[in-house]
Design an enzyme around this catalytic site. Structure first.
Site, PDB file in Angstrom:
ATOM      1  CB  ALA A  89      45.399  -4.840  89.691  1.00 51.31           C
ATOM      2  CG  ASP A  94      51.478  -0.170  85.662  1.00 47.45           C
ATOM      3  OD1 ASP A  94      52.013  -0.353  84.556  1.00 47.45           O
ATOM      4  OD2 ASP A  94      50.259  -0.023  85.807  1.00 47.45           O
ATOM      5  CB  THR A 107      51.732   1.853  82.084  1.00 42.95           C
ATOM      6  OG1 THR A 107      51.265   1.069  83.185  1.00 42.95           O
ATOM      7  CG2 THR A 107      52.546   0.998  81.146  1.00 42.95           C
ATOM      8  CG  ASP A 161      53.161  -4.302  90.358  1.00 49.48           C
ATOM      9  OD1 ASP A 161      52.064  -4.587  89.830  1.00 49.48           O
ATOM     10  OD2 ASP A 161      53.502  -3.148  90.651  1.00 49.48           O
ATOM     11  CE  LYS A 194      49.352  -6.072  93.256  1.00 43.20           C
ATOM     12  NZ  LYS A 194      50.308  -5.386  92.362  1.00 43.20           N
TER      13      LYS A 194
END
Length: 226
Positions: free
Chosen positions: A121, A15, A21, A13, A151
Site C-alpha cells: 500500500a 514492510d 520501514t 508485501d 487490506k
C-alpha cells in the site's frame, strides 16, 4: 492446498517482509499525532501497520475522538506532511536493510524461473526497492492509486497476481500482517505468513521469521499441509 509444483510466482508485501520501514512510518505518524494533540501508544502504532495513509490518519484521529474535527482538505494535507517526513527518514536505507534471508530467497526464485510482484500500500515502494537494489527482481509493483479498498480486501493481491499474469492457484503471497494474510487468502492465493501477527489469521503456510523462507521449506510446508 495446491501442489508446490503448481506454483509459478510470488506476490510480496514490502514492510515486514522484504525490509522493515515500519519504524520510519511509526516515527512519522507519532510525530504527527503529537502535533495534533493525540496521545500515542504502542497499540495504536501496531494498528496502523499495512493500511493506507488516510485510513491510518482516521484511526489516529478516532483514537482521540477527533475524526470529525478536520476537513478532507486538512486531512489530505496531514497525510502529505506525514509522507514528506517519512521520505526524509528513509533516505538512509541501503541493501543492508533487507531482512534476513530475503536476498537469498529473491535470488533463488529468480534463478528457479519464478516471477514476483509487489503488493504494498506504500506509494514509496519503488523508491524503497531502488534503494535496496532489488527493484529488478520484480516484474511489477501495484500502484496504490489504482486501489479502491485496503487490506483485508483482496484487491491489492488480485492486482499483484494480474501483474504476474498467473492464476491465483499458481501464486504464493507473503505477508507479516493478519489483514494481509486475509487479503491473500481472499484473492485465492496461497498465504505464507511471517511472524506472530500473521499467524493469528491462519495462513496456509507459516514461518517465524524471514530467515526461514526458502523454496525447499515452502515445498516441505505444502507437503505437510496436505
Amino acid at each position: 492446498m495446491v501442489e508446490f509444483s503448481d506454483i509459478k510466482g510470488f506476490t510480496f508485501d514490502l514492510d515486514g517482509v522484504i525490509t522493515d520501514t515500519a519504524k520510519f512510518h511509526e516515527q512519522a505518524w507519532h510525530d504527527l499525532a503529537m502535533q495534533i494533540g493525540v496521545n500515542w501508544s504502542d497499540e495504536l502504532g501496531n494498528q496502523l501497520k499495512g493500511i493506507s495513509r488516510m485510513d491510518s490518519l482516521n484511526m489516529i484521529l478516532s483514537a482521540a475522538g477527533q475524526q470529525d474535527k478536520y476537513s478532507d482538505e486538512e486531512k489530505q494535507a496531514f497525510t502529505i506532511q506525514k509522507n514528506t517526513h517519512y521520505v526524509e527518514l528513509i533516505q538512509e536505507i541501503t541493501p543492508k536493510d533487507i531482512l534476513p534471508g530475503m536476498t537469498a530467497f529473491l535470488s533463488e526464485i529468480k534463478s528457479g524461473g519464478y516471477i514476483a510482484s509487489i503488493a504494498s500500500a506504500s506509494k514509496n515502494a519503488p523508491k524503497i526497492l531502488e534503494k535496496l537494489g532489488i527493484i529488478d527482481d520484480f516484474v511489477g509493483i501495484v500502484d496504490p492509486a489504482t486501489l479502491s479498498h485496503g487490506k483485508p480486501d483482496p484487491e491489492i493481491f488480485t492486482k499483484a497476481g494480474d501483474i504476474l499474469k498467473l492464476s491465483p492457484s499458481q501464486i504464493i503471497g507473503l505477508e507479516d500482517a493478519s489483514a494481509g494474510v486475509e487479503a491473500i487468502k481472499a484473492a485465492g492465493q496461497t498465504a505464507l505468513g511471517i511472524g506472530l501477527a500473521a499467524k493469528s489469521a491462519s495462513p496456509n503456510l507459516w514461518v517465524a521469521s524471514t530467515a526461514e523462507i526458502s523454496l525447499a521449506n515452502i515445498a516441505a510446508g505444502m507437503q505437510n499441509s496436505k
